[in-house]
Scaffold this motif. Structure first.
Motif, PDB file in Angstrom:
ATOM      1  N   ARG A 184       0.798  -1.373  -0.075  1.00 14.65           N
ATOM      2  CA  ARG A 184      -0.001   0.190  -0.122  1.00 14.65           C
ATOM      3  C   ARG A 184       0.688   1.352  -0.057  1.00 14.65           C
ATOM      4  O   ARG A 184       0.807   2.331  -0.808  1.00 14.65           O
ATOM      5  N   THR A 185       1.944   1.142   0.846  1.00 10.24           N
ATOM      6  CA  THR A 185       2.807   2.334   0.799  1.00 10.24           C
ATOM      7  C   THR A 185       3.294   2.718  -0.351  1.00 10.24           C
ATOM      8  O   THR A 185       3.485   3.901  -0.776  1.00 10.24           O
ATOM      9  N   VAL A 186       3.890   1.684  -1.191  1.00  9.56           N
ATOM     10  CA  VAL A 186       4.320   1.963  -2.478  1.00  9.56           C
ATOM     11  C   VAL A 186       3.507   2.350  -3.502  1.00  9.56           C
ATOM     12  O   VAL A 186       3.827   2.960  -4.710  1.00  9.56           O
ATOM     13  N   ILE A 187       2.168   1.805  -3.432  1.00 12.85           N
ATOM     14  CA  ILE A 187       1.193   1.915  -4.452  1.00 12.85           C
ATOM     15  C   ILE A 187       0.354   3.180  -4.363  1.00 12.85           C
ATOM     16  O   ILE A 187      -0.004   3.927  -5.340  1.00 12.85           O
ATOM     17  N   LEU A 188       0.187   3.552  -3.111  1.00 11.40           N
ATOM     18  CA  LEU A 188      -0.663   4.829  -2.979  1.00 11.40           C
ATOM     19  C   LEU A 188      -0.305   6.099  -3.576  1.00 11.40           C
ATOM     20  O   LEU A 188      -1.041   6.955  -4.232  1.00 11.40           O
ATOM     21  N   PRO A 189       0.895   6.515  -4.016  1.00 11.57           N
ATOM     22  CA  PRO A 189       1.485   7.644  -4.676  1.00 11.57           C
ATOM     23  C   PRO A 189       0.902   7.571  -6.181  1.00 11.57           C
ATOM     24  O   PRO A 189       0.727   8.419  -6.748  1.00 11.57           O
ATOM     25  N   PHE A 190       0.482   6.511  -6.725  1.00 10.13           N
ATOM     26  CA  PHE A 190       0.113   6.346  -7.871  1.00 10.13           C
ATOM     27  C   PHE A 190      -1.484   6.447  -8.153  1.00 10.13           C
ATOM     28  O   PHE A 190      -2.058   6.535  -9.303  1.00 10.13           O
ATOM     29  N   TRP A 191      -1.991   6.488  -7.113  1.00  9.93           N
ATOM     30  CA  TRP A 191      -3.571   6.442  -7.032  1.00  9.93           C
ATOM     31  C   TRP A 191      -4.065   7.863  -7.665  1.00  9.93           C
ATOM     32  O   TRP A 191      -3.535   9.030  -7.184  1.00  9.93           O
ATOM     33  N   ARG A 192      -4.891   7.783  -8.324  1.00 14.37           N
ATOM     34  CA  ARG A 192      -5.758   8.671  -9.080  1.00 14.37           C
ATOM     35  C   ARG A 192      -4.491   9.667  -9.791  1.00 14.37           C
ATOM     36  O   ARG A 192      -4.963  10.911 -10.026  1.00 14.37           O
TER      37      ARG A 192
END
Length: 99
Positions: free
Chosen positions: A21-29
């Protein structure tokens, strides 16, 4: 052989999810490039993958190797290691890349 409890495995799986989640969240939207990769069972490159997919799998693999170096890993983006191990982690961090 060290015995691992189900609670320990569940707790570690939650740690893996938190790290992903920590590395994926910056890509969100955010605009993100989606690449088409080749897979051994498909004649053309039609399997989508993003930087978020790769980063999530990388961070989970690192944690597994550190905590459980004898465990196997079957990953969608970076292949397999020790698939004959007693425990094998299956990693497919982001399913449904296409919409």
């Amino acid at each position: 052989m060290t015995t691992i409890t189900n609670n320990e495995l569940v707790s570690f799986a939650n740690e893996l999810a938190d790290a992903a989640r920590t590395v994926i969240l910056p890509f969100w939207r955010q605009p993100i490039e989606v690449e088409s990769k080749m897979e051994h069972d498909r004649p053309i490159a039609e399997s989508p993958v993003t930087a978020a997919d790769r980063k999530a799998e990388e961070v989970m693999r690192k944690l597994i190797e550190e905590r459980y170096p004898s465990h196997g890993i079957y990953g969608e983006e970076f292949g397999q290691v020790r698939t004959d191990a007693e425990y094998v982690w299956v990693l497919d961090p982001i399913d449904g890349t296409t919409f």
